[in-house]
Structures are given as structure tokens and as C-alpha cells.
Motif scaffolding. Structure first.
Motif, short mmCIF file in Angstrom:
data_model
loop_
_atom_site.label_atom_id
_atom_site.label_comp_id
_atom_site.label_asym_id
_atom_site.label_seq_id
_atom_site.Cartn_x
_atom_site.Cartn_y
_atom_site.Cartn_z
N VAL A 18 0.80 -1.31 -0.17
CA VAL A 18 0.01 0.09 -0.10
C VAL A 18 0.80 1.22 -0.02
O VAL A 18 2.00 1.29 0.61
CB VAL A 18 -0.80 0.14 1.17
N ASP A 19 0.37 2.32 -0.65
CA ASP A 19 1.27 3.42 -0.94
C ASP A 19 0.42 4.66 -0.47
O ASP A 19 -0.69 4.81 -1.65
CB ASP A 19 2.03 3.63 -2.19
N PRO A 20 0.63 5.50 0.20
CA PRO A 20 1.88 5.80 1.25
C PRO A 20 1.51 4.57 2.42
O PRO A 20 0.46 4.17 2.66
CB PRO A 20 1.83 7.11 1.41
N ILE A 75 -6.06 14.69 5.02
CA ILE A 75 -4.87 13.73 5.09
C ILE A 75 -3.95 14.12 4.08
O ILE A 75 -4.38 14.48 2.98
CB ILE A 75 -5.42 12.41 4.86
N THR A 76 -2.75 14.07 4.29
CA THR A 76 -1.60 14.49 3.22
C THR A 76 -0.55 13.48 3.44
O THR A 76 -0.33 12.80 4.48
CB THR A 76 -1.11 15.81 3.60
N THR A 77 0.24 13.45 2.27
CA THR A 77 1.33 12.82 2.24
C THR A 77 2.39 13.95 1.44
O THR A 77 1.93 14.08 0.20
CB THR A 77 1.33 11.77 1.64
N GLY A 78 3.58 14.13 2.07
CA GLY A 78 4.36 15.26 1.43
C GLY A 78 3.51 16.54 1.43
O GLY A 78 3.19 16.86 2.61
N GLN A 79 3.32 17.14 0.40
CA GLN A 79 2.66 18.54 0.02
C GLN A 79 1.30 18.47 -0.48
O GLN A 79 0.43 19.10 -0.83
CB GLN A 79 3.41 19.27 -0.70
N LEU A 80 0.69 16.99 -0.52
CA LEU A 80 -0.58 16.66 -1.19
C LEU A 80 -1.48 16.13 -0.40
O LEU A 80 -1.31 15.34 0.41
CB LEU A 80 -0.20 15.35 -2.26
N ASN A 81 -2.76 16.73 -0.71
CA ASN A 81 -4.13 16.00 0.10
C ASN A 81 -4.50 14.98 -0.59
O ASN A 81 -4.50 14.89 -1.66
CB ASN A 81 -5.06 17.21 0.03
N LEU A 84 3.00 5.68 5.32
CA LEU A 84 2.77 6.71 6.72
C LEU A 84 2.11 7.87 5.79
O LEU A 84 2.19 8.41 4.63
CB LEU A 84 4.05 7.01 7.02
N MET A 85 1.23 8.64 6.69
CA MET A 85 0.41 9.90 6.20
C MET A 85 0.57 10.98 7.43
O MET A 85 0.74 10.65 8.63
CB MET A 85 -1.01 9.35 5.74
N SER A 86 -0.05 11.98 7.14
CA SER A 86 -0.06 13.18 8.36
C SER A 86 -1.40 13.46 8.13
O SER A 86 -2.10 13.53 7.13
CB SER A 86 0.75 14.17 7.82
N ILE A 87 -2.20 13.85 9.33
CA ILE A 87 -3.55 14.36 9.35
C ILE A 87 -3.56 15.54 10.06
O ILE A 87 -2.67 15.85 10.95
CB ILE A 87 -4.27 13.30 10.14
N SER A 88 -4.36 16.46 9.75
CA SER A 88 -4.65 17.78 10.50
C SER A 88 -6.09 18.29 10.66
O SER A 88 -6.80 17.72 9.91
CB SER A 88 -3.79 18.88 9.83
N GLY A 89 -6.38 18.99 11.63
CA GLY A 89 -7.81 19.29 11.89
C GLY A 89 -7.98 19.60 13.36
O GLY A 89 -6.99 19.93 13.94
N PRO A 90 -9.13 19.57 13.83
CA PRO A 90 -9.49 19.95 15.19
C PRO A 90 -8.71 18.95 16.00
O PRO A 90 -8.66 17.69 15.80
CB PRO A 90 -11.10 19.64 15.16
N ARG A 91 -8.20 19.60 17.02
CA ARG A 91 -7.43 18.68 18.09
C ARG A 91 -7.91 17.56 18.40
O ARG A 91 -7.21 16.45 18.40
CB ARG A 91 -6.66 19.58 19.22
N ASP A 92 -9.28 17.65 19.04
CA ASP A 92 -9.84 16.30 19.52
C ASP A 92 -9.73 15.12 18.76
O ASP A 92 -9.54 14.06 19.02
CB ASP A 92 -11.03 16.84 20.36
N LEU A 93 -10.06 15.57 17.47
CA LEU A 93 -10.33 14.45 16.17
C LEU A 93 -8.92 13.97 16.02
O LEU A 93 -8.74 12.74 15.81
CB LEU A 93 -10.91 14.94 15.11
N VAL A 94 -8.00 14.90 15.96
CA VAL A 94 -6.43 14.41 15.31
C VAL A 94 -5.96 13.55 16.55
O VAL A 94 -5.45 12.61 16.29
CB VAL A 94 -5.76 15.69 15.00
N GLN A 95 -6.11 14.02 17.50
CA GLN A 95 -5.69 13.04 18.88
C GLN A 95 -6.23 11.65 18.97
O GLN A 95 -5.68 10.74 19.55
CB GLN A 95 -5.60 13.88 20.10
N SER A 96 -7.39 11.60 18.48
CA SER A 96 -8.02 10.43 18.55
C SER A 96 -7.80 9.33 17.58
O SER A 96 -7.74 7.93 17.63
CB SER A 96 -9.53 10.46 18.47
N VAL A 97 -7.01 9.87 16.50
CA VAL A 97 -6.71 8.70 15.23
C VAL A 97 -5.43 7.96 15.75
O VAL A 97 -4.53 8.52 16.08
CB VAL A 97 -6.58 9.71 14.11
#
Length: 225
Positions: free
Chosen positions: A127-129, A186-192, A131-144
Motif C-alpha cells: 500500500v502506498d503511502p 490527510i496529506t502525504t508530502g505536500q499533497l492532500n 505513512l501519512m499526516s493528518i490535520s484538523g480539530p485537535r480532539d479528532l486528530v488526537q483520537s486517530v
């Protein structure tokens, strides 16, 4: 005397013209009220929204200065073509404000369901990627805790060679419950992204009898029977 008559005529003309303007304004307002209902039913909510944009309804987000629930006034602009807004109902909107946060290196896993059809086998899955990055409201981000993509083997085109597909990413917490990602990015590198690429290598399988070969290979040591 002649000047007095001329002045009276001018005054009468001004009164008549002012009366016409006043009546025209009243008629315009009445027509505006009458066609609002039919217009809404013809062009729908979206079209009515574009129509109302002439009044430039807006909310001043610069007034937000803390987290939590806040009540903001709905503002409007005076429009020389359509007139002035005298009242707005409701006059305010309630917004819920949360702190923004970004987390990186969230793992993305592949979960497979279904059965391989007879005569076929998946030799490798990736599967690619990963690893990924997530951003948004803190309570939701922390729950993932991780993301998942789901591959159903019943939907695979079983042909020999490489098989690629794009599958939707879903987010989960540590208890295995799905997290609503409507307000997350959800992002990977600079892409959503909202999906991941799954790659499989499909090979055919062959069945053959090995009993005779096993009997020939398994022989007792000399002196034993």
C-alpha cells in the motif's frame, strides 16, 4: 404674478414626480415580496443563494478569539440595485471553535477480506503511502491511531501480473472505532489525499500429486525396515 404661477407649476411637477417615485418604490417592494416564493421554487435553494449574494451576507471570522462555542452576527451590505436589508432572521449563528493540530507518521494498513478463487494466488501486497499526516480539530486528530484501506478479494480482476487499485482511506481510533474524517485533512508530502494505491502481484496456481515423490524420498536407514 407670472413668476408666482411658474413657481407653483414647478412645485406641482416636483410633487407629482416625487409621488411617482414613491409609488414606484412601493410597487417594487410589493413585487419583490410576491415573486420571492415562486422564484425560490423555480431556481431552488442554490439559485436563491446566488441571488441573495447580491446583499453580501457574511460572518466576520476575525471576531473569533478563543476556543469553544461562540455566537457571531450575520452582516450584510447595502446594495444600490436591490435596496437595503432592514432585518436578518436569524440574526446570529453559533459556531464551535477547536484548536488546530497536525500529526505526522500515522501508519496506513491494508486489510484484506474475501477468498482467493481457485487457481489464483496473491503473491505480494503493498500500500502506498505507508505513512501519512493528518490535520484538523485537535480532539479528532488526537483520537486517530491509524488509517486503513480495505481490499475485497471478490472485487479483484484475477489476471496474471501486477494489479493496481485506488482505495478509500478510513481512520480509526485505538479502540478500533471509525473516526469521522469530514473535518480532517490527510496529506502525504505536500499533497492532500483521500485514497491510497494498493499493488498486488497475481500468479496462477498449479496442483500436482506429491505422494509418489514423498515415498521415494523417505527411506529407512540401512538395517531398518
Amino acid at each position: 404674478m407670472k413668476n408666482s404661477v411658474i413657481n407653483n407649476e414647478k412645485n406641482d411637477n416636483l410633487v407629482v414626480q416625487a409621488s411617482f417615485l414613491a409609488i414606484a418604490g412601493i410597487v417594487s417592494r410589493v413585487i419583490g415580496l410576491l415573486y420571492r416564493g415562486p422564484l425560490s421554487s423555480i431556481i431552488g435553494d442554490l439559485g436563491l443563494g446566488y441571488y441573495q449574494s447580491a446583499y453580501n451576507f457574511r460572518v466576520d471570522l476575525s471576531r473569533i478569539n478563543s476556543v469553544g462555542d461562540q455566537e457571531l452576527r450575520i452582516l450584510s451590505s447595502k446594495n444600490s440595485t436591490y435596496g437595503e436589508v432592514t432585518s436578518i432572521s436569524p440574526a446570529t449563528v453559533m459556531v464551535s471553535i477547536a484548536e488546530y493540530e497536525e500529526r505526522q507518521r500515522i501508519p496506513l494498513n491494508l486489510e484484506v477480506s474475501g477468498q482467493e478463487p481457485e487457481g489464483w494466488h496473491m503473491k505480494k501486497s503493498s500500500v502506498d503511502p505507508v505513512l501519512m499526516s493528518i490535520s484538523g480539530p485537535r480532539d479528532l486528530v488526537q483520537s486517530v491511531s491509524r488509517g486503513k484501506v480495505f481490499l475485497n478479494l471478490d472485487e479483484v480482476a484475477w489476471e496474471e501480473g501486477d494489479w493496481l487499485d485506488s482505495l478509500e482511506i478510513k481512520l480509526f481510533n485505538r479502540s478500533g472505532e471509525e473516526v469521522n474524517n469530514e473535518y480532517l485533512t490527510i496529506t502525504t508530502g505536500q499533497l492532500n489525499i483521500d485514497s491510497a494505491v494498493v499493488e498486488e502481484i497475481i500468479v496462477p496456481t498449479h496442483t500436482f500429486d506429491t505422494v509418489d515423490d514423498v515415498n521415494n524420498l523417505i527411506r529407512p536407514a540401512e538395517g531398518y525396515q
